[in-house]
Design a protein around this motif. Structure first.
Motif, short mmCIF file in Angstrom:
data_model
loop_
_atom_site.label_atom_id
_atom_site.label_comp_id
_atom_site.label_asym_id
_atom_site.label_seq_id
_atom_site.Cartn_x
_atom_site.Cartn_y
_atom_site.Cartn_z
N GLY A 146 97.14 16.11 -38.08
CA GLY A 146 96.68 14.93 -38.26
C GLY A 146 96.33 13.96 -36.98
O GLY A 146 96.47 14.43 -35.96
N GLU A 147 96.74 12.81 -36.98
CA GLU A 147 96.78 11.81 -35.78
C GLU A 147 98.53 11.68 -35.33
O GLU A 147 99.23 11.07 -36.25
CB GLU A 147 96.24 10.53 -36.13
N VAL A 148 98.80 12.54 -34.15
CA VAL A 148 100.31 12.54 -33.68
C VAL A 148 100.28 12.08 -32.17
O VAL A 148 99.36 11.99 -31.54
CB VAL A 148 100.91 13.77 -34.15
N PHE A 198 93.82 15.80 -27.11
CA PHE A 198 93.34 16.81 -28.08
C PHE A 198 92.84 16.75 -29.51
O PHE A 198 93.61 16.05 -30.20
CB PHE A 198 94.48 18.12 -27.89
N ALA A 199 91.80 17.30 -29.73
CA ALA A 199 91.10 17.15 -31.32
C ALA A 199 90.48 18.22 -31.41
O ALA A 199 89.75 19.16 -30.54
CB ALA A 199 90.34 15.89 -31.05
N SER A 200 90.86 18.81 -32.72
CA SER A 200 89.88 20.14 -33.10
C SER A 200 89.25 19.90 -34.55
O SER A 200 89.64 19.06 -35.17
CB SER A 200 90.91 21.34 -33.24
N THR A 201 88.41 20.81 -34.71
CA THR A 201 87.63 20.86 -36.12
C THR A 201 88.52 21.34 -37.19
O THR A 201 88.36 21.25 -38.48
CB THR A 201 86.54 22.09 -35.99
N GLU A 202 89.96 21.73 -36.95
CA GLU A 202 91.00 21.96 -37.84
C GLU A 202 91.67 20.51 -38.29
O GLU A 202 92.85 20.60 -39.05
CB GLU A 202 91.84 23.07 -37.39
N GLY A 203 91.56 19.43 -37.76
CA GLY A 203 91.91 18.25 -38.24
C GLY A 203 93.12 17.64 -37.33
O GLY A 203 93.73 16.71 -37.93
N SER A 204 93.39 18.32 -36.14
CA SER A 204 94.43 17.62 -35.54
C SER A 204 93.85 16.49 -34.30
O SER A 204 92.61 17.03 -33.70
CB SER A 204 95.28 18.54 -34.33
N ILE A 206 95.80 14.77 -31.23
CA ILE A 206 96.97 14.62 -30.48
C ILE A 206 96.83 14.00 -29.38
O ILE A 206 96.13 14.36 -28.21
CB ILE A 206 97.49 16.08 -30.49
N ASP A 207 97.54 12.88 -29.15
CA ASP A 207 97.78 12.07 -27.93
C ASP A 207 99.17 12.43 -27.27
O ASP A 207 100.05 12.29 -27.55
CB ASP A 207 97.56 10.60 -28.37
N GLY A 363 107.77 22.61 -18.36
CA GLY A 363 106.62 22.81 -19.35
C GLY A 363 106.83 22.25 -20.69
O GLY A 363 106.16 22.63 -21.39
N ALA A 364 107.58 21.27 -20.86
CA ALA A 364 107.99 20.50 -21.88
C ALA A 364 106.86 19.61 -22.42
O ALA A 364 106.46 18.68 -21.75
CB ALA A 364 109.30 19.63 -21.80
N VAL A 365 106.15 19.88 -23.45
CA VAL A 365 105.15 19.24 -24.12
C VAL A 365 105.44 19.38 -25.82
O VAL A 365 106.23 20.29 -26.30
CB VAL A 365 103.81 19.75 -23.92
N GLY A 366 104.89 18.33 -26.58
CA GLY A 366 104.99 18.42 -27.98
C GLY A 366 104.12 19.60 -28.72
O GLY A 366 104.35 20.42 -29.56
N TYR A 367 102.87 19.50 -27.84
CA TYR A 367 101.79 20.30 -28.43
C TYR A 367 101.13 21.17 -27.14
O TYR A 367 101.02 20.70 -26.25
CB TYR A 367 100.70 19.71 -29.28
N ASP A 368 100.70 22.39 -27.11
CA ASP A 368 99.90 23.05 -26.21
C ASP A 368 98.55 22.82 -26.38
O ASP A 368 97.91 21.90 -27.18
CB ASP A 368 100.24 24.50 -26.33
N ASP A 369 97.64 22.99 -25.23
CA ASP A 369 96.29 22.64 -25.29
C ASP A 369 95.33 23.50 -26.11
O ASP A 369 94.21 23.27 -26.30
CB ASP A 369 95.97 22.82 -23.73
N GLU A 370 95.92 24.11 -27.18
CA GLU A 370 95.16 24.32 -28.35
C GLU A 370 95.61 23.63 -29.65
O GLU A 370 95.30 24.02 -30.81
CB GLU A 370 95.44 25.92 -28.72
N GLY A 371 96.55 22.85 -29.42
CA GLY A 371 97.05 22.00 -30.69
C GLY A 371 98.03 22.71 -31.56
O GLY A 371 98.30 22.23 -32.63
N VAL A 372 98.73 23.67 -30.93
CA VAL A 372 99.92 24.33 -31.43
C VAL A 372 101.03 23.59 -31.30
O VAL A 372 101.37 23.41 -29.95
CB VAL A 372 99.95 25.78 -31.09
N LYS A 373 101.71 23.21 -32.22
CA LYS A 373 103.25 22.57 -31.98
C LYS A 373 104.04 23.43 -31.11
O LYS A 373 104.18 24.71 -31.69
CB LYS A 373 103.90 22.15 -33.34
#
Length: 546
Positions: A146-148, A198-204, A206-207, A363-373
């Motif tokens: 969703g929106e995170v 990041f946004a995807s057709t799977e519903g994420s 991510i800012d 390299g610390a991020v919450g989600y990668d550039d495919e929207g994976v946590k």
């Protein structure tokens, strides 16, 4: 740009023009760095234009990244400012799967019309590629978040700090080095803010707001009577932090052997510059190393680079599979070694993890550039190879169901692909200081900081130098040495690991500009470890013809 060449950039007032194009962007006034940019609601509307257009054209999957990349670089030499550069890059990248094949396009026209046009191009590329694609893309499932949002936990945004304050700090470090014997000194400060949506057709949706900083310098001392010179680079590490890294808090310092001083989560550039000038002068009269077998005691700022080259790169799955053969080779760590479940990559003390959540790391991020946590996972456990670094369209090749979350693109106009996460050696479990580690060493060498290196195309046979070298005799740190490099192969080296200091000595090394891919991209990555001992390692003298 080659990784090994980048340290030289700090000595060039015009070095900023050599930075990767996508890290550069357009030059902007310093006050423009404070512009807040698009709000999240506007980004979501624009992202939906791309996603809806892709689906209407037959794409079975689509994701989009809206990126705003802000950079500030400050360069000085002796008592002069050579350059201050402020840049911004803004645009959108759209990636799709159509007819089982990837397609990608990007645009800096971030309007509904520009986005629709770029998406049409991405789908057209995918359909064209499908004519020669032998197997359809298989994506590991991922949660819809969703929106995170996620932000680097900083205390002081570099954009809020006046340029004059940064310049004054660098010039103060330069002056201190000159007053303590340096003949020449240059210093630089690199600061980066990636604002990625990041946004995807799977519903994420991510800012993310990512911050990185890297202070560095080079000090040179000259003996004019003998026509000799020696240089010592900064012992800083680039970090995933704000400007608070430059505070130099005493509680964050770690005393090394002799007069060496190290830094964990803050950095005193003036103190390091003074030490560098003194050590560069000492190098002018230090004795040259005698080649032979030594016990090597390697500090984290040095060992991090060895981890990067001999573990981080060879365990990238695309390199293992041969996809990276045209860029610095493949890997000795082939799938058969992993499948055997008993390949001894190192001694039983060696536990190496990949971790995209590691605090303060590059390299610390919450989600990668495919929207994976992002997460932490084992690469080597008790010396045995147990896993690789893989993303959504790779993990099925390992019979795994979940991406490791290590996909990254250097900019909005580059396609995301598998990149090295933070790869770190776990600290020793038993209490052990550097003095504990060396007290029974009869003949050894202590190395701090990075130097030149060479490693073969399969990341197996290698040679590493360093910044400063000290002899270890009868359990004590002795004289400074020159011309030191050690040679080994990856498996032999990591199997020679006999002691690791505990968590109190744990620190990080990092690289702002790790290169990979064609067209080449760079990424930022850290490697943590404690001071580590390796026995019976071959040392050569780099100043002699052997």
């Amino acid at each position: 740009m080659k990784r090994r060449d980048f340290m030289q950039l700090a000595g060039l007032g015009t070095g900023a023009i050599m930075l990767p194009t996508s890290m550069w962007g357009k030059e902007i006034p310093v006050e423009a760095l404070m512009d807040p940019g698009l709000d999240v609601a506007s980004k979501k509307k624009l992202a939906d234009v791309a996603l809806n257009t892709a689906k209407s054209l037959g794409a079975t999957y689509a994701d989009t990244r809206i990126g705003r990349y802000l950079n500030q670089y400050v360069f000085t030499r002796e008592d002069k400012v050579q350059n201050v550069v402020n840049t911004e890059s803004f645009g959108m990248g759209i990636r799709v799967i159509a007819q089982g094949t990837w397609g990608f396009a990007s645009t800096n026209d971030v309007s509904p019309e520009g986005i629709k046009k770029a998406t049409e191009q991405a789908v057209a590329i995918a359909k064209a590629n499908s004519k020669i694609q032998k197997e359809p893309v298989v994506l590991a499932p991922v949660d819809s978040y969703g929106e995170v949002s996620w932000k680097t936990p900083i205390r002081k945004d570099f954009k809020d700090v006046p340029v004059s304050e940064k310049v004054d700090l660098l010039l103060k470090a330069n002056s201190a080095a000159m007053e303590n014997g340096a003949s020449f000194v240059n210093s630089a400060l690199f600061m980066v803010n990636e604002q990625k949506y990041f946004a995807s057709t799977e519903g994420s949706y991510i800012d993310q707001d990512v911050h990185r900083i890297w202070p560095t310098f080079g000090v040179t001392a000259i003996d004019q009577s003998k026509g000799k010179f020696k240089s010592r680079q900064a012992l800083s590490a680039p970090m995933g932090m704000g400007y608070e890294y430059m505070d130099g808090l005493a509680s964050e310092k770690i005393a090394g052997p002799g007069d060496l001083q190290f830094y964990r989560y803050s950095y005193d550039i003036v103190e390091d510059a003074i030490a560098a000038a003194k050590q560069a002068k000492e190098m002018l009269t230090a004795k040259s190393v005698d080649p032979g077998k030594y016990t090597m005691v390697l500090d984290p700022n040095h060992l991090g680079l060895t981890i990067h080259e001999s573990v981080g790169h060879p365990l990238e799955l695309d390199r293992v599979l041969g996809y990276e053969a045209n860029y610095a080779g493949t890997s000795f760590a082939t799938l058969d070694k992993w499948k055997s479940k008993d390949f001894e990559y190192g001694s039983k003390l060696v536990n190496i993890v990949a971790d995209k959540t590691q605090p303060h790391s590059l390299g610390a991020v919450g989600y990668d550039d495919e929207g994976v946590k992002t997460k932490k996972w084992d690469l080597i456990r008790n010396g045995v190879l147990v896993n690789y670094e893989a993303i959504r369209d790779q993990v099925h090749m390992l019979d795994q169901k979940e991406s490791h979350g290590c996909c990254y693109a250097q900019s909005w106009n580059d396609v995301q692909f598998q990149r090295m996460p933070n790869v770190s050696l776990e600290a020793g479990k038993e209490k052990c200081s550097v003095n504990d580690m060396i007290k029974d060493v009869e003949k050894g060498i202590y190395i701090a900081g990075r130097g030149s290196y060479s490693i073969d195309q399969q990341r197996y046979n290698f040679q590493f130098g360093g910044t400063v070298f000290y002899e270890i005799r009868d359990g004590k740190i002795g004289e400074m040495l020159n011309d030191v490099a050690y040679q080994s192969n990856t498996q032999e080296f990591w199997n020679s690991c006999t002691k690791i200091c505990d968590k109190d000595d744990y620190r990080m090394f990092g690289s702002f500009f790790d290169g990979k891919g064609q067209p080449s991209q760079v990424s930022a990555v850290s490697h943590g470890c404690s001071t580590t001992r390796f026995d019976n390692v071959n040392v050569i003298n780099t100043g002699r013809n052997i």
